[in-house]
Design a protein around this motif. Structure first.
Motif, PDB file in Angstrom:
ATOM      1  N   PHE A 136       0.775   7.165  10.933  1.00 35.06           N
ATOM      2  CA  PHE A 136      -0.127   8.044  11.348  1.00 35.06           C
ATOM      3  C   PHE A 136       0.637   9.307  12.179  1.00 35.06           C
ATOM      4  O   PHE A 136       1.449   8.912  12.659  1.00 35.06           O
ATOM      5  CB  PHE A 136      -1.397   7.944  12.379  1.00 35.06           C
ATOM      6  CG  PHE A 136      -2.477   6.992  11.704  1.00 35.06           C
ATOM      7  CD1 PHE A 136      -3.538   7.694  11.060  1.00 35.06           C
ATOM      8  CD2 PHE A 136      -2.376   5.571  11.497  1.00 35.06           C
ATOM      9  CE1 PHE A 136      -4.651   7.113  10.247  1.00 35.06           C
ATOM     10  CE2 PHE A 136      -3.159   4.869  11.063  1.00 35.06           C
ATOM     11  CZ  PHE A 136      -4.295   5.701  10.165  1.00 35.06           C
ATOM     12  N   PRO A 191       0.649  -1.238  -0.025  1.00 33.79           N
ATOM     13  CA  PRO A 191       0.030  -0.208   0.046  1.00 33.79           C
ATOM     14  C   PRO A 191       0.796   1.316   0.147  1.00 33.79           C
ATOM     15  O   PRO A 191       0.420   2.276  -0.855  1.00 33.79           O
ATOM     16  CB  PRO A 191      -0.830  -0.040   1.179  1.00 33.79           C
ATOM     17  CG  PRO A 191      -0.996  -1.584   1.438  1.00 33.79           C
ATOM     18  CD  PRO A 191       0.289  -2.255   1.072  1.00 33.79           C
ATOM     19  N   HIS A 192       1.963   1.306   0.811  1.00 32.13           N
ATOM     20  CA  HIS A 192       2.689   2.677   0.859  1.00 32.13           C
ATOM     21  C   HIS A 192       3.267   2.954  -0.449  1.00 32.13           C
ATOM     22  O   HIS A 192       3.448   3.987  -0.782  1.00 32.13           O
ATOM     23  CB  HIS A 192       3.768   2.679   1.958  1.00 32.13           C
ATOM     24  CG  HIS A 192       4.922   1.665   1.756  1.00 32.13           C
ATOM     25  ND1 HIS A 192       4.801   0.491   2.119  1.00 32.13           N
ATOM     26  CD2 HIS A 192       6.093   1.979   1.370  1.00 32.13           C
ATOM     27  CE1 HIS A 192       5.944   0.036   1.972  1.00 32.13           C
ATOM     28  NE2 HIS A 192       6.806   0.819   1.361  1.00 32.13           N
ATOM     29  N   LYS A 216       1.660   2.165  10.630  1.00 32.99           N
ATOM     30  CA  LYS A 216       1.052   2.854   9.432  1.00 32.99           C
ATOM     31  C   LYS A 216       1.480   4.418   9.185  1.00 32.99           C
ATOM     32  O   LYS A 216       0.920   4.838   8.361  1.00 32.99           O
ATOM     33  CB  LYS A 216      -0.420   2.710   9.375  1.00 32.99           C
ATOM     34  CG  LYS A 216      -1.027   1.312   9.011  1.00 32.99           C
ATOM     35  CD  LYS A 216      -2.257   1.560   8.707  1.00 32.99           C
ATOM     36  CE  LYS A 216      -3.252   1.982   7.690  1.00 32.99           C
ATOM     37  NZ  LYS A 216      -4.633   2.010   7.597  1.00 32.99           N
ATOM     38  N   TYR A 242     -10.203   3.245  14.683  1.00 32.85           N
ATOM     39  CA  TYR A 242      -9.797   1.870  14.784  1.00 32.85           C
ATOM     40  C   TYR A 242     -11.078   1.059  15.317  1.00 32.85           C
ATOM     41  O   TYR A 242     -11.723   1.445  16.288  1.00 32.85           O
ATOM     42  CB  TYR A 242      -8.666   1.895  15.955  1.00 32.85           C
ATOM     43  CG  TYR A 242      -8.011   0.340  15.915  1.00 32.85           C
ATOM     44  CD1 TYR A 242      -6.649   0.452  15.120  1.00 32.85           C
ATOM     45  CD2 TYR A 242      -8.481  -0.394  16.661  1.00 32.85           C
ATOM     46  CE1 TYR A 242      -6.039  -0.866  15.338  1.00 32.85           C
ATOM     47  CE2 TYR A 242      -7.862  -1.929  16.641  1.00 32.85           C
ATOM     48  CZ  TYR A 242      -6.587  -2.020  16.024  1.00 32.85           C
ATOM     49  OH  TYR A 242      -5.989  -3.119  16.030  1.00 32.85           O
ATOM     50  N   ARG A 265       2.631   6.520   4.646  1.00 36.20           N
ATOM     51  CA  ARG A 265       2.187   5.006   4.883  1.00 36.20           C
ATOM     52  C   ARG A 265       0.626   4.880   4.854  1.00 36.20           C
ATOM     53  O   ARG A 265       0.141   3.892   4.842  1.00 36.20           O
ATOM     54  CB  ARG A 265       2.852   4.368   5.785  1.00 36.20           C
ATOM     55  CG  ARG A 265       4.505   4.158   5.607  1.00 36.20           C
ATOM     56  CD  ARG A 265       5.051   3.509   6.818  1.00 36.20           C
ATOM     57  NE  ARG A 265       6.428   3.081   5.966  1.00 36.20           N
ATOM     58  CZ  ARG A 265       6.801   1.979   5.543  1.00 36.20           C
ATOM     59  NH1 ARG A 265       5.795   0.962   5.760  1.00 36.20           N
ATOM     60  NH2 ARG A 265       7.747   1.734   5.198  1.00 36.20           N
ATOM     61  N   THR A 266       0.122   5.935   4.870  1.00 33.23           N
ATOM     62  CA  THR A 266      -1.340   5.865   5.122  1.00 33.23           C
ATOM     63  C   THR A 266      -1.935   7.343   4.427  1.00 33.23           C
ATOM     64  O   THR A 266      -1.261   8.521   4.724  1.00 33.23           O
ATOM     65  CB  THR A 266      -1.773   5.900   6.270  1.00 33.23           C
ATOM     66  OG1 THR A 266      -3.503   6.249   6.598  1.00 33.23           O
ATOM     67  CG2 THR A 266      -0.965   6.725   7.517  1.00 33.23           C
ATOM     68  N   LEU A 279      -5.726   9.001  13.582  1.00 32.90           N
ATOM     69  CA  LEU A 279      -6.104   7.888  13.943  1.00 32.90           C
ATOM     70  C   LEU A 279      -6.895   7.828  15.637  1.00 32.90           C
ATOM     71  O   LEU A 279      -6.326   8.634  16.556  1.00 32.90           O
ATOM     72  CB  LEU A 279      -5.206   6.794  14.347  1.00 32.90           C
ATOM     73  CG  LEU A 279      -5.969   5.265  14.713  1.00 32.90           C
ATOM     74  CD1 LEU A 279      -6.578   4.753  13.686  1.00 32.90           C
ATOM     75  CD2 LEU A 279      -4.765   4.611  15.215  1.00 32.90           C
ATOM     76  N   TYR A 338      -0.333  -0.103  15.942  1.00 38.17           N
ATOM     77  CA  TYR A 338      -0.775  -0.110  14.606  1.00 38.17           C
ATOM     78  C   TYR A 338      -0.650   1.564  14.043  1.00 38.17           C
ATOM     79  O   TYR A 338      -0.085   1.671  12.790  1.00 38.17           O
ATOM     80  CB  TYR A 338      -2.304  -0.387  14.645  1.00 38.17           C
ATOM     81  CG  TYR A 338      -3.043  -0.107  13.294  1.00 38.17           C
ATOM     82  CD1 TYR A 338      -3.067  -1.197  12.361  1.00 38.17           C
ATOM     83  CD2 TYR A 338      -3.832   1.192  13.170  1.00 38.17           C
ATOM     84  CE1 TYR A 338      -3.837  -0.756  11.507  1.00 38.17           C
ATOM     85  CE2 TYR A 338      -4.616   1.182  12.067  1.00 38.17           C
ATOM     86  CZ  TYR A 338      -4.709   0.332  11.135  1.00 38.17           C
ATOM     87  OH  TYR A 338      -5.467   0.468  10.052  1.00 38.17           O
ATOM     88  N   GLU A 342      -8.867   8.160  10.633  1.00 37.51           N
ATOM     89  CA  GLU A 342      -9.354   6.555  10.481  1.00 37.51           C
ATOM     90  C   GLU A 342      -9.846   6.685  12.071  1.00 37.51           C
ATOM     91  O   GLU A 342      -9.048   6.974  12.787  1.00 37.51           O
ATOM     92  CB  GLU A 342      -8.389   5.683  10.220  1.00 37.51           C
ATOM     93  CG  GLU A 342      -8.601   4.107  10.176  1.00 37.51           C
ATOM     94  CD  GLU A 342      -7.516   3.639   9.799  1.00 37.51           C
ATOM     95  OE1 GLU A 342      -6.627   3.994   8.769  1.00 37.51           O
ATOM     96  OE2 GLU A 342      -7.334   1.965  10.065  1.00 37.51           O
ATOM     97  N   ASN A 360      -7.981  13.915   7.153  1.00 39.51           N
ATOM     98  CA  ASN A 360      -8.422  12.422   6.834  1.00 39.51           C
ATOM     99  C   ASN A 360      -8.014  11.717   8.102  1.00 39.51           C
ATOM    100  O   ASN A 360      -6.975  11.708   8.665  1.00 39.51           O
ATOM    101  CB  ASN A 360      -7.214  12.168   5.837  1.00 39.51           C
ATOM    102  CG  ASN A 360      -7.573  12.596   4.422  1.00 39.51           C
ATOM    103  OD1 ASN A 360      -8.380  13.516   4.270  1.00 39.51           O
ATOM    104  ND2 ASN A 360      -6.681  11.956   3.187  1.00 39.51           N
ATOM    105  N   GLU A 371      -4.234  11.025   8.349  1.00 43.42           N
ATOM    106  CA  GLU A 371      -3.216  11.767   9.379  1.00 43.42           C
ATOM    107  C   GLU A 371      -3.532  11.486  10.735  1.00 43.42           C
ATOM    108  O   GLU A 371      -2.652  11.440  11.575  1.00 43.42           O
ATOM    109  CB  GLU A 371      -3.259  13.151   9.013  1.00 43.42           C
ATOM    110  CG  GLU A 371      -2.643  13.559   7.633  1.00 43.42           C
ATOM    111  CD  GLU A 371      -3.007  14.763   7.197  1.00 43.42           C
ATOM    112  OE1 GLU A 371      -2.295  15.713   6.577  1.00 43.42           O
ATOM    113  OE2 GLU A 371      -4.190  15.297   7.097  1.00 43.42           O
TER     114      GLU A 371
END
Length: 447
Positions: A402, A18-19, A400, A384, A349-350, A355, A396, A382, A380, A353
């Motif tokens: 963050f 993904p990255h 990733k 968990y 990597r994501t 989490l 995590y 996410e 942006n 920014e």
RNA sequence: GUGACCGUAGCUCAAGGGUAGAGUCCCGGAUUGUGAUUCCGGUUGUUGUGGGUUCGAGUCCCAUCGGUCACCCCA
């Protein structure tokens, strides 16, 4: 249960983590943005075309993948018997323009970023694959095409690779007519001209002795003089003078001179382009200016972008004469080479920014509200979603990449606060819940 | 398509004809709410596949498949 071995097909092996995909997408985005900055319009064409379209140029049929259904039966349909995968974007463009001539505005400037397929032996070390991305731009007009179009192409290339920040590069130009005149001047037998051009194409990759031997075998009488002319590096002016001095067809030399002069007017610095008589291009449909681009510090990567001028794009499909000029960037190869050479910036990597850590299921709605507020502010975010220890959620976040974690449990919510943690500096501060957006913005972008 | 070389854990590699290992990665844990490092524990494999020689084959032989590289051609 018997497992199917997860494995890829040779040559169809360019898939990324993904990255890396984020990095690749960023590269595509950069190319697209530059193409659009010059007013090129996007099109996409189907992966498969009719076989007779793809082979119309009398091409290399063994490189073309034909379509076939795995379970082909008597009811075999038209698409899977008559179709094949495109091997470049130029032939589909020719078909496209011929089909839609009346609906398009000319000069037609299009860009196209899609995959193509070739049945050649893959060699990863050379960035050579069976499936890869090409990024093409072409300018096509009816009947005639200004020499300015030929000069604008290097300007676009210069913008693209300039923004890519991959070090100094050199757009090398030449002209097919000049080459033709040179071959005449050096008394190359007409029948051998294609073979001689292929030899000349290797002039900067192979030792002089081998080139000379090959030239002589093709019946070139003054091989040494020709080799010397091709390999001496001169300024643009000096090259043009040398060509004039040889008494070549003045029209051809003049055309090269005009293109070079116009490239300057487009603001491409002298250091970034030059005439290189060893630029040949194997494809025989080029009729005028031809281009190749190489990185100054990594010439072994070969040409990262090439193309040229052609007098009639769609002669197989229509009587309208459609002269054009275009280039193609082999993005899959470029990406793999840039990665190898360490010329790409370390990617995010994501795409997110922040989490939102979910420490306590009882507060789910508060976590979701927080995330919605952040997204509403353009950050942006996410959430968990699994049950896991705080420690694991932070691990995590770290893995990733963050930059910010929002941590709140019973303690914080009791005080109507949230802990905003900067994962890079490993520092944290509590903020009132209603100020979470401002606090995250400050952490991400400074005060 | 032609030629050369190479196939051992997800990855990088070791094992002189005698029980297949290391590092890394990954997973779990180190007393209840904080991601590096460290410590403890754990999964890793029809040694590419099929034959042959041998008491015994990752190791030797043959075949086959796959991969890498060079050539051709290209992005």
């Amino acid at each position: 249960m018997q497992k199917v071995r997860p494995a890829l097909l040779r040559g169809f092996d360019q898939e990324y983590l993904p990255h890396e995909q984020l990095q690749f997408n960023a590269l595509i985005g950069l190319v697209r943005a530059n193409f659009e900055r010059y007013g090129f319009l996007p099109i996409e064409t189907p992966s498969a075309e009719r076989k007779e379209i793809l082979t119309s140029k009398g091409g290399v049929e063994k490189e073309i993948y034909a379509l076939a259904r795995l379970a082909a039966g008597e009811d075999e349909d038209e698409a899977s018997t008559k179709g094949a995968l495109r091997f470049d974007l130029t032939v589909p463009l020719a078909r496209y323009v011929a089909m839609r001539e009346r609906e398009l505005a000319f000069p037609f400037r299009r860009y196209q970023i899609q995959r193509v397929w070739r049945g050649e032996t893959p060699q990863a070390s050379k960035g050579r694959f069976r499936e890869f991305y090409q990024c093409d731009i072409d300018i096509i007009n009816r009947e005639r095409l200004s020499i300015l179009a030929e000069a604008e192409i290097p300007s676009v290339i210069h913008s693209v690779f300039g923004e890519m920040a991959i070090g100094a590069f050199r757009i090398r130009i030449n002209n097919r007519k000049v080459l033709k005149a040179l071959l005449q001047k050096f008394e190359v037998p007409q029948a051998n001209s294609a073979a001689v051009l292929r030899v000349l194409d290797k002039v900067d990759r192979e030792p002089a002795a081998r080139i000379l031997e090959d030239l002589r075998r093709e019946g070139v009488p003054r091989a040494a003089a020709l080799h010397q002319l091709m390999t001496t590096r001169r300024s643009t002016g000096e090259t043009l003078d040398a060509l004039k001095g040889l008494g070549l067809d003045p029209g051809a030399v003049e055309e090269l001179a005009q293109v070079a002069a116009a490239i300057r007017k487009f603001g491409v610095p002298e250091a970034a382009f030059g005439i290189d008589l060893a630029v040949v291009r194997g494809l025989d449909y080029y009729t005028g200016t031809i281009y190749e681009t190489t990185l100054e510090s990594y010439p072994e990567l070969g040409s990262i972008c090439s193309g040229g001028r052609y007098d009639d794009l769609a002669s197989y499909f229509t009587d309208t004469r459609l002269p054009g000029v275009g280039i193609s960037i082999g993005l899959t190869r470029l990406f793999s080479k840039l990665k190898e050479a360490g010329l790409l910036r370390e990617p995010a990597r994501t795409p997110a920014e922040a989490l939102v850590v979910t420490m306590d299921g009882r507060y789910l709605e508060r976590y979701l509200d927080m995330a919605r507020a952040l997204r509403g502010a353009g950050i942006n975010t996410e959430v968990y979603l699994e049950q896991a220890k705080l420690k694991n959620q932070l691990a995590y976040a770290d893995r990733k990449g963050f930059r910010v974690a929002l941590i709140a449990g019973e303690d914080e919510f009791a005080r109507n606060m949230v802990q905003v943690k900067n994962l890079l500096s490993k520092t944290a501060r509590d903020h009132p819940l209603e100020e979470v957006v401002a606090a995250v913005k400050e952490t991400l972008y400074g005060a």
